[in-house]
Design an enzyme around this catalytic site. Structure first.
Site, PDB file in Angstrom:
ATOM      1  N   HIS A 137       0.810  -1.217   0.000  1.00 34.53           N
ATOM      2  CA  HIS A 137       0.000   0.000   0.000  1.00 34.53           C
ATOM      3  C   HIS A 137       0.847   1.271   0.000  1.00 34.53           C
ATOM      4  O   HIS A 137       0.332   2.350  -0.290  1.00 34.53           O
ATOM      5  CB  HIS A 137      -0.928   0.046   1.228  1.00 34.53           C
ATOM      6  CG  HIS A 137      -1.938  -1.050   1.233  1.00 34.53           C
ATOM      7  ND1 HIS A 137      -2.894  -1.199   0.246  1.00 34.53           N
ATOM      8  CD2 HIS A 137      -2.118  -2.081   2.095  1.00 34.53           C
ATOM      9  CE1 HIS A 137      -3.632  -2.264   0.517  1.00 34.53           C
ATOM     10  NE2 HIS A 137      -3.189  -2.816   1.615  1.00 34.53           N
ATOM     11  N   HIS A 176      -6.497  -6.950  -0.189  1.00 34.53           N
ATOM     12  CA  HIS A 176      -6.596  -5.501  -0.430  1.00 34.53           C
ATOM     13  C   HIS A 176      -5.900  -5.145  -1.738  1.00 34.53           C
ATOM     14  O   HIS A 176      -4.946  -5.816  -2.138  1.00 34.53           O
ATOM     15  CB  HIS A 176      -5.922  -4.711   0.702  1.00 34.53           C
ATOM     16  CG  HIS A 176      -6.559  -4.907   2.034  1.00 34.53           C
ATOM     17  ND1 HIS A 176      -6.131  -5.878   2.917  1.00 34.53           N
ATOM     18  CD2 HIS A 176      -7.595  -4.276   2.640  1.00 34.53           C
ATOM     19  CE1 HIS A 176      -6.870  -5.828   4.018  1.00 34.53           C
ATOM     20  NE2 HIS A 176      -7.768  -4.878   3.875  1.00 34.53           N
ATOM     21  N   ASP A 267      -4.764 -12.318   4.136  1.00 35.90           N
ATOM     22  CA  ASP A 267      -6.065 -11.833   4.614  1.00 35.90           C
ATOM     23  C   ASP A 267      -7.160 -12.229   3.622  1.00 35.90           C
ATOM     24  O   ASP A 267      -8.329 -11.934   3.843  1.00 35.90           O
ATOM     25  CB  ASP A 267      -6.036 -10.320   4.858  1.00 35.90           C
ATOM     26  CG  ASP A 267      -5.281  -9.552   3.778  1.00 35.90           C
ATOM     27  OD1 ASP A 267      -4.908  -8.389   4.033  1.00 35.90           O
ATOM     28  OD2 ASP A 267      -5.090 -10.102   2.670  1.00 35.90           O
TER      29      ASP A 267
HETATM   30  N1  LIG Z   1     -10.863  -2.534   9.809  1.00 34.12           N
HETATM   31  C1  LIG Z   1      -9.575  -1.910   9.857  1.00 34.12           C
HETATM   32  C2  LIG Z   1      -9.323  -1.058   8.620  1.00 34.12           C
HETATM   33  C3  LIG Z   1      -7.920  -1.334   8.109  1.00 34.12           C
HETATM   34  N2  LIG Z   1      -7.721  -0.756   6.784  1.00 34.12           N
HETATM   35  C4  LIG Z   1      -6.327  -0.901   6.298  1.00 34.12           C
HETATM   36  C5  LIG Z   1      -6.026  -2.342   5.991  1.00 34.12           C
HETATM   37  C6  LIG Z   1      -4.597  -2.498   5.471  1.00 34.12           C
HETATM   38  C7  LIG Z   1      -4.311  -3.938   5.109  1.00 34.12           C
HETATM   39  C8  LIG Z   1      -2.925  -4.139   4.624  1.00 34.12           C
HETATM   40  S1  LIG Z   1      -2.655  -5.746   3.878  1.00 34.12           S
HETATM   41 ZN   LIG Z   2      -4.306  -6.875   2.933  1.00 33.79          ZN
END
Ligand SMILES: NCCCNCCCCCS
Ligand SMILES: [Zn+2]
Length: 548
Positions: A137, A176, A267
């Site tokens: 990210h 993501h 994830d």
């Molecule tokens: N519910 C929590 C919101 C998190 N939002 C960012 C997620 C980043 C994942 C990186 S793999």
């Molecule tokens: Zn992720």
């Protein structure tokens, strides 16, 4: 020859954590690395890997993607008070800083670059870098989504610069969208970025318009960004495999990368609070396996997300099993992609139709893919009358069987199937010497069928004079080992012994090189057969129109 699998990990990367209350960041904990590495040790997998030490990334490494201003700003964080760290963090989204996170971010990047160095110099064949903070990210001048430096994006620039690599494939199976990676290469045709991600029509984080399927790259890079949005949660193994068979793998084989980098976020596995998907950890054994015959086996997996400690640990182990060449477990009860997945699949394929010849359909029939499927009971009744042990299917009887089966053409339908059958594939081709057409048939037809059958044995027969060259045969032999827990029996002529044996011994098949458009008649052959079969076989579906 299999030079082994690298495992790169250092417990220093567990020594930073969230120091204040922030619901968005509390899931990114040091235990993610502790349980992942611990599971690899417990399962005897760490010992089977080549342990490579991490190193600290240099400024030059970081500046391959990030701006000097950003690096200078991050360099100050080790000396900040808690209040200053909180203040500094506010300018970014869904990320936190800590006095030791800059050090750990340099180790995460250094670990990644150690992995690609060892793979590119042939010290190991493939490997996994178990790192945190993650990277996909982070952008040129901004931290985001728990990421500080973009480990995989930097690795891609690094290998192009240091090794003159022409084409890099980045597969981002994290749930993501790795927007930081996409931004780094959107106009770069030498880096193909593939990402699937929970999207829910832009309602899911990072809520970007440019994460949708119609964002395909810019200028020279048009076609080299592939975005697969999941607009519903609870996606399953079949949904993931369908995207591999009908989008990623055909394009990846056409692209023919010199190196495969994986943004290995877990994830996307069942139980994760972020993804809310239903794919099981063993699917990562298959996703890894299906990528391992690209780039001559040069595959670097780098940990991104994964927030359910139990499924994260299991998914990491499944991935390393495959990297080590262990047979993948049989994919249980595949039921075909859901309508939402089919819709995404259709949208992505049509968005990329003009960039990738493998996604086009046209032409007339040329070769016949005869797929004979017989249950052991049918075999016994029809072909092995004299076998003393009624349940023995001996090799000689199989060879006798093969001779007889060559004659009859059986288009498989569901009622042919019994449990405990095996999957007999013979590719009879009048002059189909074209690797491209054949590989697309394997990826878009044979593998989906095979995975849906979930056979207990694969019998691969080299039909005399089939004109299939060694490297294509090796790709086929390699890919089919994802089925039946690797139980594959190959019947062939003498000429093909060596390449087949090397594939059966787990060596990666040699790259086929960039694939040009398959002859239209070959494409049509596969397409017609797929149309005919997909009523019975859901994994063959690519659109939600029943007779598209
Ligand atoms: N519910 C929590 C919101 C998190 N939002 C960012 C997620 C980043 C994942 C990186 S793999
Ligand atoms: Zn992720």
């Amino acid at each position: 020859v299999n030079m082994g699998t690298a495992l790169i990990y250092d417990e220093e990367m567990t020594r930073y954590k969230l120091l204040w209350v922030d619901p968005a960041c509390k899931i990114e904990v040091p235990e993610r690395l502790v349980v992942s590495y611990g599971a690899l040790v417990e399962n005897g997998l760490a010992d089977r890997c080549v342990s490579i030490p991490v190193r600290e990334a240099t400024d030059a490494d970081i500046l391959l993607v990030h701006s000097e201003e950003y690096l200078e700003a991050v360099k100050k964080t080790p000396y900040m008070t808690l209040e200053e760290l909180k203040e500094f963090t506010l300018q970014y989204g869904d990320v936190y800083f800590h006095p030791n996170i800059y050090h750990c971010a340099k180790l995460a990047l250094g670990a990644t670059l150690q992995l690609v160095d060892n793979v590119m110099t042939g010290k190991v064949r493939n490997g996994l870098a178990l790192v945190r903070p993650p990277g996909h990210h982070s952008m040129r001048s901004a931290a985001s989504g728990f990421c500080i430096f973009n480990n995989v994006a930097i690795a891609a620039q690094y290998v192009k610069q240091k090794y003159g690599v022409k084409r890099v494939l980045i597969v981002d199976w994290d749930i993501h969208h790795g927007q930081g990676v996409q931004y780094s290469f959107e106009d770069d045709p030498s880096v193909l970025y593939f990402s699937w991600h929970r999207y829910e029509h832009q309602k899911f984080w990072p809520n970007l318009r440019e994460s949708d399927f119609d964002v395909v790259g810019k200028e020279k890079g048009a076609g080299s960004t592939i975005n697969v949005p999941w607009n519903k949660v609870k996606m399953q193994n079949s949904d993931y495999l369908s995207i591999f068979f009908h989008v990623l793998l055909p394009v990846a084989y056409e692209f023919s990368p010199d190196l495969v980098l994986v943004c290995a976020g877990f994830d996307s596995a069942i139980g994760d609070p972020e993804g809310e998907m239903c794919a099981t950890p063993d699917i990562f054994a298959h996703l890894t396996h299906l990528l391992m015959n690209l780039a001559g086996g040069k595959l670097c997996a780098v940990l991104e997300g994964g927030y359910n400690l139990k499924s994260l640990a299991q998914s990491v182990c499944q991935t390393v099993h495959s990297l080590l060449g262990d047979p993948a477990p049989r994919p249980a009860n595949l039921e075909g992609p859901c309508n939402s997945a089919l819709e995404s699949l259709q949208c992505v394929r049509s968005a990329h139709r003009k960039y990738w010849s493998c996604l086009k359909h046209a032409g007339s029939l040329k070769y016949t893919l005869i797929v004979n499927v017989l249950s052991f009971s049918t075999i016994r009744e029809n072909f092995i009358k004299d076998a003393d042990d009624k349940d023995a299917v001996t090799l000689s009887s199989l060879i006798a069987l093969v001779d007889k089966m060559e004659k009859n053409e059986v288009v498989l339908t569901r009622d042919l199937l019994y449990s405990n059958l095996f999957f007999y594939i013979s590719v009879l081709s009048q002059g189909c010497s074209d690797a491209s057409g054949f590989i697309q048939a394997v990826l878009g037809l044979l593998l989906p069928l095979g995975y849906e059958y979930d056979p207990s044995l694969v019998l691969l027969v080299q039909t005399p004079g089939s004109g299939i060259c060694d490297s294509v045969w090796q790709q086929l032999t390699g890919l089919l080992q994802g089925l039946a827990q690797g139980h594959i029996l190959v019947l062939m002529q003498r000429t093909c012994i060596d390449p087949t044996c090397s594939s059966l011994l787990g060596d990666a098949a040699p790259s086929l090189g960039q694939l040009h458009a398959a002859p239209p008649e070959d494409v049509e052959a596969v397409e017609n057969l797929r149309q005919r079969l997909k009523a019975d076989w859901k994994l063959l579906q690519t659109t939600d129109e029943p007779d598209d």
